[in-house]
Enzyme design. Structure first.
Site, PDB file in Angstrom:
ATOM      1  N   ASP A  83      17.347  65.751  36.996  1.00 12.93           N
ATOM      2  CA  ASP A  83      17.149  66.092  38.396  1.00 12.93           C
ATOM      3  C   ASP A  83      18.395  66.837  38.845  1.00 12.93           C
ATOM      4  O   ASP A  83      19.473  66.711  38.242  1.00 12.93           O
ATOM      5  CB  ASP A  83      16.916  64.824  39.228  1.00 12.93           C
ATOM      6  CG  ASP A  83      16.150  65.107  40.515  1.00 12.93           C
ATOM      7  OD1 ASP A  83      16.074  66.287  40.915  1.00 12.93           O
ATOM      8  OD2 ASP A  83      15.631  64.169  41.127  1.00 12.93           O
ATOM      9  N   GLU A 104      10.258  63.359  57.574  1.00 12.42           N
ATOM     10  CA  GLU A 104      10.183  62.526  56.374  1.00 12.42           C
ATOM     11  C   GLU A 104      10.342  63.454  55.181  1.00 12.42           C
ATOM     12  O   GLU A 104       9.678  64.483  55.081  1.00 12.42           O
ATOM     13  CB  GLU A 104       8.860  61.759  56.288  1.00 12.42           C
ATOM     14  CG  GLU A 104       7.602  62.605  56.237  1.00 12.42           C
ATOM     15  CD  GLU A 104       6.365  61.807  55.867  1.00 12.42           C
ATOM     16  OE1 GLU A 104       6.484  60.626  55.478  1.00 12.42           O
ATOM     17  OE2 GLU A 104       5.265  62.375  55.968  1.00 12.42           O
TER      18      GLU A 104
END
Length: 879
Positions: A272, A617
């Site tokens: 990542d 969000e």
């Protein structure tokens, strides 16, 4: 030269050069299609210097001209369409596509996305065959992490809370992206984030999670296993956080013992973005004392490619790789192993062949009408009808006046979610209503913002170029690069602080002038932007969301102004990648809620379109509002400003439909008790407004099902930081949900005949066929999602029930179809406390129906049938 024109010419030139790439030749075996991918990769690796090898292990792999290796950027996003590469078809967000429970349709979506990736690659391919950021063919999707807690901001990227559903949909997406050509990959798919990752966002670089052996095998790993063993995914992305004390990208237990030895994974593992640096960073996991030691540990554990990020200045650690090899910490053979995996992938994509594979895909094959049709079909399939009291929906007749109210009524953000491309013709909900009801009077009133007052564009007449207000407008300066530094590429006078970015990968701008306040009171300011921004009014920095990531939050700032007074104003913004537009917005002192109530009074039908957006969000963001923290949520409630306006609008007494647009569960308890119809629309993509309007009008019967549990409150859940599954998801939650996993209403009805089992007792192979006749007993055609759940009564710690098979079927009015499911030992197995999966003798209960056999006051009974079988054999299954 005009800034937009100059950018357009750059794009045209890039596109015009693309065909030249096929004329390039690559020397040696690397360019020889008759050699195997391994032979081609090994030869070119053998000719590289150590420094060249190290640089090929980062996401921005540079060219090696002497070996005929062009540059390649591995970083490409394709969660629900080609992202960050300009105009593209935008499909519903992943959680919305999961709500379709339609694996074949998701496969079609992914195949379409792969076509658009190929088109984008051809459009901007360098003359030497290289590719830019977000223009390659290695796709960092899908996200198959388990959405274990609705408070996680990135849960919208997943396929929900169930391991089996996530695995089947993940396989469908991966096989669609990678294609079925026997020699070439259409694109490379990536299962992420491996493994045990689901927030909190605020601590993801330092979090150390400790899943039990049971939860690891029962919940966190099955979807990954399925995408490797069945989906044949070519790439895996390792996580930011640590698992049992070891950073995910240095965790040999996960990457070697499970991924390669147990599951037989042959592809490459990419970190990542920033996760490799987390191994050694002092402000992260700090597992090793030095950077060379950290990267060495990562590669030896099974990581093959480093993605950098903005926290570590995009470094991909080539100097640390070289240092680790020279210090004896990292064998060069391990470096070569990773390079072999990476170059084999590039070979299988056809990147070194004299002619590109999939030659029928041209630079024009994106954002096509055919692709839009697939997006609309998926948007319609994703719609979940949560409530329909008195059969308010579909609307009867043609309403004369429709009030469309709420912060998401005309919101681009609410269409696209996060990790998105730019739809050329985005259809918001109000757009869809106007198109579907062309003769109706449609009243659009925002009424409120998502978490604060309504925000509208600052009008042009509020600005002056200078303090004396001799002329209207603002001065704008454009800079080459994202930090307002370097040469100014253009200076001009413009009416407002707004701009459509056309394609410069890194650009920034500064608007300056004078603001004249039209009324006295407190104002809120925000720069509606795809990247960072800052706004000064007078001598006050009102809002600073410059940030370092890819998407800003909805952060705004407030200041009190006096009517008629002149204030210096400065707005700054930057852009990375191809995105859409920027616009200065404000919330003036005058309230907009009264206009919303007035509109409701005039209407025959009221649509309140609210919920959330990926600006509140999402991934590591600033949000200053009750119920939100760092991109995650602390409350499941509809944000207070929306709830207050909804109650006022509903009190008017007109037929009202609540349309929710969000990426995670909302505890809309008041609405469930008072609003007659509720639609869960998710983030429905570029065609989303048409889908919502079509559902309301009855152009199709809704059949979406919830891929997550809608709880009544966060108080029903364990702590967000607790990774134990006990008390979470429908499999282990024993309370009463607001809407259960698998729930969704229809405009027709279905009946189930008694289930038939091929045998009542099964042996060690667990094989049994279950069939059931499903009949459309209603008054119109429609889809049913047939769900099969397995329960192990009397087994301590086992799930309440677990989804093991599903199929979405279309039935005409009065039609009956036999639906067949084949079960096996894995479907009937249990996991013991040591994490061993076994088939255990005993009684098993089955439920086959349109949802779980769960109801509560206010919810209709679920159609379905129960059955039982007995397992007489036993077996230990491979992990």
């Amino acid at each position: 030269m005009n800034h937009k024109l100059k950018t357009a010419l750059v794009l045209l030139a890039s596109s015009a050069l693309a065909p030249l790439a096929n004329a390039q030749t690559t020397p040696g075996k690397l360019g020889d299609p008759s050699a195997t991918p391994e032979e081609r990769a090994r030869e070119v690796i053998s000719k590289m210097t150590l420094d060249e090898k190290a640089h090929q292990l980062g996401h921005t792999a540079p060219a090696i001209p002497r070996l005929g290796v062009p540059e390649y950027n591995w970083w490409n996003e394709g969660l629900h369409g080609v992202a960050r590469a300009g105009i593209a078809t935008v499909f519903p967000q992943a959680i919305g596509m999961a709500a379709s429970w339609d694996a074949p349709l998701l496969h079609q979506v992914a195949d379409t996305i792969a076509t658009e990736f190929r088109a984008k690659y051809v459009e901007r391919r360098h003359p030497n065959g290289g590719s830019d950021f977000y223009r390659g063919l290695t796709v960092w999707s899908p996200n198959i992490n388990i959405f274990r807690d609705p408070r996680w901001g990135r849960g919208q990227e997943t396929y929900g809370e169930d391991p089996y559903l996530s695995g089947r949909l993940g396989i469908a997406f991966i096989t669609g992206l990678q294609g079925d050509d026997p020699k070439f990959l259409k694109t490379v798919a990536t299962s992420k984030h491996f493994a045990v990752h689901s927030g909190p966002e605020s601590n993801r670089h330092r979090e150390d999670v400790h899943p039990s052996a049971y939860d690891l095998e029962d919940t966190y790993l099955p979807a990954f296993r399925a995408t490797v063993t069945e989906g044949k995914v070519e790439s895996i992305m390792c996580v930011y956080n640590a698992v049992d004390g070891v950073p995910g990208c240095a965790n040999s237990f996960l990457m070697e013992d499970h991924l390669r030895k147990s599951w037989g994974f042959k592809g490459y593992v990419v970190s990542d973005c920033g996760a490799a640096a987390n191994i050694y960073r002092e402000d992260a996991l700090h597992y090793t004392k030095t950077a060379p030691e950290g990267v060495a540990l990562g590669f030896k554990a099974g990581m093959d490619l480093i993605c950098g990020d903005y926290r570590n200045h995009m470094t991909t650690d080539p100097e640390n790789i070289v240092a680790a090899v020279k210090a004896g910490q990292l064998p060069e053979a391990v470096v070569d192993r990773s390079l072999l995996r990476l170059f084999e992938a590039r070979v299988r994509l056809g990147l070194f062949d004299p002619q590109l594979p999939f030659a029928d895909i041209t630079a024009k094959d994106y954002d096509t009408p055919e692709h839009h049709a697939v997006s609309r079909k998926m948007a319609e399939a994703s719609m979940v009808l949560l409530k329909n009291q008195g059969d308010l929906l579909p609307i009867k007749g043609e309403p004369r006046t429709i009030a469309v109210i709420g912060p998401n009524a005309d919101s681009f953000d609410a269409l696209v979610g996060n990790y998105y491309g730019t739809p050329s013709k985005p259809v918001t909900v109000v757009d869809g209503i106007r198109a579907r009801y062309p003769n109706a009077k449609v009243l659009l009133v925002q009424g409120t913002g998502l978490i604060g007052p309504a925000e509208i564009a600052v009008p042009d007449d509020a600005f002056c170029v200078d303090a004396g207000c001799a002329a209207k407008g603002l001065k704008v300066e454009f800079f080459k690069g994202p930090e307002l530094q370097g040469p100014v590429t253009e200076t001009s006078t413009v009416p407002n602080a707004r701009f459509d970015w056309l394609g410069e990968r890194e650009t920034s701008a500064r608007w300056t002038g004078t603001l004249v306040a039209p009324e006295s009171g407190e104002y809120g300011f925000r720069f509606l932007s795809e990247n960072g921004y800052r706004v000064w009014v007078g001598d006050k920095l009102v809002v600073d969301e410059w940030g370092v990531g890819d998407a800003p939050s909805i952060l705004s700032g407030r200041i009190t102004l006096e009517k008629g007074k002149r204030y210096p104003i400065r707005v700054e913004g930057f852009q990375r990648g191809q995105r859409s537009s920027q616009q200065l917005v404000w919330s003036p002192p005058s309230a907009d809620a009264e206009h919303a109530v007035d509109a409701a009074k005039q209407a025959d039908l009221v649509l309140f379109v609210g919920g959330l957006s990926a600006r509140i969000e999402g991934e590591e963001m600033k949000v200053k509002a009750p119920g939100f923290a760092g991109g995650d949520r602390t409350s499941l409630d509809l944000p207070a400003p929306q709830q207050q306006l909804l109650e006022r609008v509903q009190a008017v007494g007109k037929p009202t439909v609540l349309v929710l647009m969000n990426g995670s569960a909302l505890g809309v308890n008041w609405a469930d008790a008072h609003v007659p119809a509720i639609i869960e629309a998710w983030y429905p993509g570029g065609e989303g407004g048409h889908a919502v309007a079509g559902l309301i009008a009855g152009d199709f019967s809704p059949a979406g099902r919830l891929p997550v549990t809608f709880y009544k409150s966060a108080d029903q859940l364990p702590a967000f930081t607790d990774y134990r599954m006990a008390g979470r998801t429908y499999r282990y939650f024993t309370g009463e949900p607001l809407y259960p996993f698998g729930h969704g209403l229809s405009y027709t009805r279905f009946g189930y005949a008694p289930a038939k089992l091929s045998k009542a007792k099964v042996g060690a192979d667990g094989k049994v066929e279950v069939s059931v006749d499903v009949r459309n007993t209603g008054a119109r055609d429609g889809d049913e999602v047939v769900q099969l759940y397995v329960s192990h009564p009397g087994t301590t710690g086992a799930p309440v029930r677990a989804l093991e098979r599903f199929e979405r079927v279309h039935l005409k009015q009065g039609e009956t179809r036999t639906v067949r499911f084949s079960l096996d030992a894995r479907a009937l197995s249990q996991v013991d406390v040591k994490g061993v999966r076994k088939l255990v003798p005993g009684r098993i209960k089955l439920w086959i129906g349109g949802g779980q056999p769960v109801t509560r006051p206010g919810l209709p009974a679920v159609a379905g049938v129960a059955a039982e079988l007995e397992v007489t054999g036993s077996a230990v299954l491979p992990r």
